[in-house]
Write an enzyme that holds these catalytic residues in place. Structure first.
Site, PDB file in Angstrom:
ATOM      1  N   ASP A 186      68.773  62.095  70.572  1.00 28.75           N
ATOM      2  CA  ASP A 186      68.007  61.843  68.785  1.00 28.75           C
ATOM      3  C   ASP A 186      67.764  63.361  67.992  1.00 28.75           C
ATOM      4  O   ASP A 186      67.298  63.886  67.808  1.00 28.75           O
ATOM      5  CB  ASP A 186      66.626  61.507  68.894  1.00 28.75           C
ATOM      6  CG  ASP A 186      65.835  61.344  68.443  1.00 28.75           C
ATOM      7  OD1 ASP A 186      66.137  61.429  67.190  1.00 28.75           O
ATOM      8  OD2 ASP A 186      64.472  61.246  68.068  1.00 28.75           O
ATOM      9  N   SER A 187      68.672  63.009  67.260  1.00 29.48           N
ATOM     10  CA  SER A 187      69.239  64.435  66.283  1.00 29.48           C
ATOM     11  C   SER A 187      68.679  64.079  64.963  1.00 29.48           C
ATOM     12  O   SER A 187      68.557  63.796  64.549  1.00 29.48           O
ATOM     13  CB  SER A 187      70.710  65.258  66.437  1.00 29.48           C
ATOM     14  OG  SER A 187      71.303  64.032  65.932  1.00 29.48           O
ATOM     15  N   GLY A 218      70.460  71.909  74.424  1.00 27.15           N
ATOM     16  CA  GLY A 218      70.951  70.882  75.090  1.00 27.15           C
ATOM     17  C   GLY A 218      71.779  70.872  75.826  1.00 27.15           C
ATOM     18  O   GLY A 218      72.171  70.647  76.967  1.00 27.15           O
ATOM     19  N   TYR A 237      64.267  52.825  64.257  1.00 26.28           N
ATOM     20  CA  TYR A 237      65.093  53.757  64.102  1.00 26.28           C
ATOM     21  C   TYR A 237      64.419  54.218  66.214  1.00 26.28           C
ATOM     22  O   TYR A 237      65.611  54.032  66.800  1.00 26.28           O
ATOM     23  CB  TYR A 237      65.011  54.900  63.935  1.00 26.28           C
ATOM     24  CG  TYR A 237      65.314  55.888  64.355  1.00 26.28           C
ATOM     25  CD1 TYR A 237      67.073  56.078  64.391  1.00 26.28           C
ATOM     26  CD2 TYR A 237      65.020  56.810  65.384  1.00 26.28           C
ATOM     27  CE1 TYR A 237      67.387  57.375  64.627  1.00 26.28           C
ATOM     28  CE2 TYR A 237      65.988  58.552  66.086  1.00 26.28           C
ATOM     29  CZ  TYR A 237      66.914  58.012  65.159  1.00 26.28           C
ATOM     30  OH  TYR A 237      67.758  59.394  65.456  1.00 26.28           O
ATOM     31  N   GLN A 238      63.215  53.910  66.425  1.00 28.14           N
ATOM     32  CA  GLN A 238      62.860  54.395  67.696  1.00 28.14           C
ATOM     33  C   GLN A 238      63.749  53.123  69.149  1.00 28.14           C
ATOM     34  O   GLN A 238      63.994  53.499  70.483  1.00 28.14           O
ATOM     35  CB  GLN A 238      61.632  55.118  68.284  1.00 28.14           C
ATOM     36  CG  GLN A 238      61.441  55.426  67.138  1.00 28.14           C
ATOM     37  CD  GLN A 238      61.543  57.193  66.371  1.00 28.14           C
ATOM     38  OE1 GLN A 238      62.173  57.352  68.132  1.00 28.14           O
ATOM     39  NE2 GLN A 238      61.262  57.657  65.650  1.00 28.14           N
ATOM     40  N   GLU A 255      64.241  69.522  74.441  1.00 31.54           N
ATOM     41  CA  GLU A 255      64.179  70.015  72.592  1.00 31.54           C
ATOM     42  C   GLU A 255      64.015  71.147  72.297  1.00 31.54           C
ATOM     43  O   GLU A 255      63.208  72.158  73.240  1.00 31.54           O
ATOM     44  CB  GLU A 255      62.017  69.214  71.947  1.00 31.54           C
ATOM     45  CG  GLU A 255      61.680  69.391  70.562  1.00 31.54           C
ATOM     46  CD  GLU A 255      63.412  69.363  69.853  1.00 31.54           C
ATOM     47  OE1 GLU A 255      63.603  70.028  68.694  1.00 31.54           O
ATOM     48  OE2 GLU A 255      63.275  68.109  69.798  1.00 31.54           O
ATOM     49  N   TYR A 294      64.846  55.575  55.096  1.00 31.21           N
ATOM     50  CA  TYR A 294      65.923  56.419  55.693  1.00 31.21           C
ATOM     51  C   TYR A 294      67.036  55.664  54.364  1.00 31.21           C
ATOM     52  O   TYR A 294      66.970  55.032  53.782  1.00 31.21           O
ATOM     53  CB  TYR A 294      66.843  56.636  56.950  1.00 31.21           C
ATOM     54  CG  TYR A 294      66.343  56.505  58.456  1.00 31.21           C
ATOM     55  CD1 TYR A 294      65.210  57.263  57.367  1.00 31.21           C
ATOM     56  CD2 TYR A 294      67.176  56.559  58.902  1.00 31.21           C
ATOM     57  CE1 TYR A 294      64.867  58.150  59.083  1.00 31.21           C
ATOM     58  CE2 TYR A 294      66.249  57.116  61.005  1.00 31.21           C
ATOM     59  CZ  TYR A 294      65.267  58.155  60.199  1.00 31.21           C
ATOM     60  OH  TYR A 294      64.316  58.141  61.151  1.00 31.21           O
TER      61      TYR A 294
END
Length: 300
Positions: free
Chosen positions: A161-162, A144, A67-68, A112, A229
């Site tokens: 990146d939520s 944000g 994912y990252q 954040e 996920y």
């Protein structure tokens, strides 16, 4: 804890009805309710440490890198010179870890909203949070939305990146958010946002992509495999202000030696191209849901 079987954490949520992701727990490392959300860190038998927010698995040590790397390098490698990058969310530090690797990136700002997530990550998820202290990175604690209202035309790439569209992250999936990101971009800037899985939330994916389409002349939906996920897959919505952008073909291609030096485990140029090859039912749904006249946009 123990929703289905004692000693197991089970993720059960209306966002994916009829689906439960379960991990066998060896130890609860941390649990708290912050100002914004419930935070849980567990050590699991098969997937190492896991971060859970409001009952939803955000990452596990076993597979977080896919994912990252993808949410970071899909947009970064689609931009000709991504010097200034904004990360919205990503309190665990994983996206920052990947973004600062890119050799063209000079400055990264991360906003954040929940400082508790960062503190928990620093303590329990150092394999992700270490880059929160990288010299390229400046961290801002706050909203944000408010940050971008005050920083217009500053960023080459914005990565959101939520968590999923419930609670504090719900507003990050609306058309107004995509418009706000546009205003914060430099000319020809690119955005990338987490956009859910087509296997369980096809309506959500199409709605999010349509919000992006109303703002950006070039858009795309790409996918990555993340086993922990729901459905084992996650997707990303990308948008570009440059009408010549082709998300399917990366501008920046790294050698194997460069990928090894950056400790990349998932991303390369082949994976980049493949991310935009979608199953027919997804491609058809995203095409048929498009309500903007064809001549007003360009899309993969």
């Amino acid at each position: 804890m123990d929703a289905l079987k004692e000693g197991w954490f089970s993720e059960i949520n209306d966002l994916w009805p009829g689906i439960a992701v379960s991990l066998e727990v060896t130890k609860v490392l941390h649990r708290e309710k912050s100002q914004f959300q419930d935070i849980l860190v567990i050590d699991t038998k098969a997937h190492g440490k896991a971060l859970v927010l409001d009952g939803i698995i955000q990452c596990t040590e076993h597979d977080e890198f896919s994912y990252q790397e993808m949410i970071s390098f899909l947009p970064l490698c689609s931009h000709p010179n991504p010097k200034n990058v904004l990360i919205v969310g990503g309190g665990d530090g994983g996206v920052a870890r990947e973004v600062v690797k890119h050799p063209d990136v000079e400055k990264v700002i991360q906003v954040e909203i929940d400082p508790a997530v960062m503190e928990v990550a620093r303590t329990h998820l150092p394999f992700m949070a270490a880059s929160l202290d990288d010299p390229k990175l400046t961290v801002n604690i706050g909203d944000g939305f408010e940050f971008m209202k005050k920083h217009r035309g500053e960023f080459d790439v914005i990565i959101t990146d939520s968590s999923d569209p419930v609670g504090p992250a719900e507003c990050l999936f609306q058309e107004s958010y995509f418009a706000l990101m546009k205003a914060a971009l430099k000319p020809n800037g690119i955005i990338c946002s987490q956009a859910g899985t087509a296997w369980a939330n096809l309506d959500h994916v199409t709605k999010t992509l349509n919000h992006c389409r109303t703002v950006y002349p070039v858009t795309a939906y790409g996918i990555a495999a993340v086993p922990t996920y729901p459905t084992g897959q996650i997707g990303f919505v990308l948008g570009s202000l440059d009408p010549t952008t082709n998300f399917r073909e990366p501008i920046k291609i790294f050698t194997e030696e460069e990928l090894d030096k950056m400790k990349m485990k998932y991303y390369n140029d082949k994976i980049h191209r493949g991310a935009f090859t979608l199953p027919r039912f997804v491609e058809k749904a995203l095409t048929s849901s498009h309500e903007i006249p064809q001549e007003s946009r360009k899309e993969l």
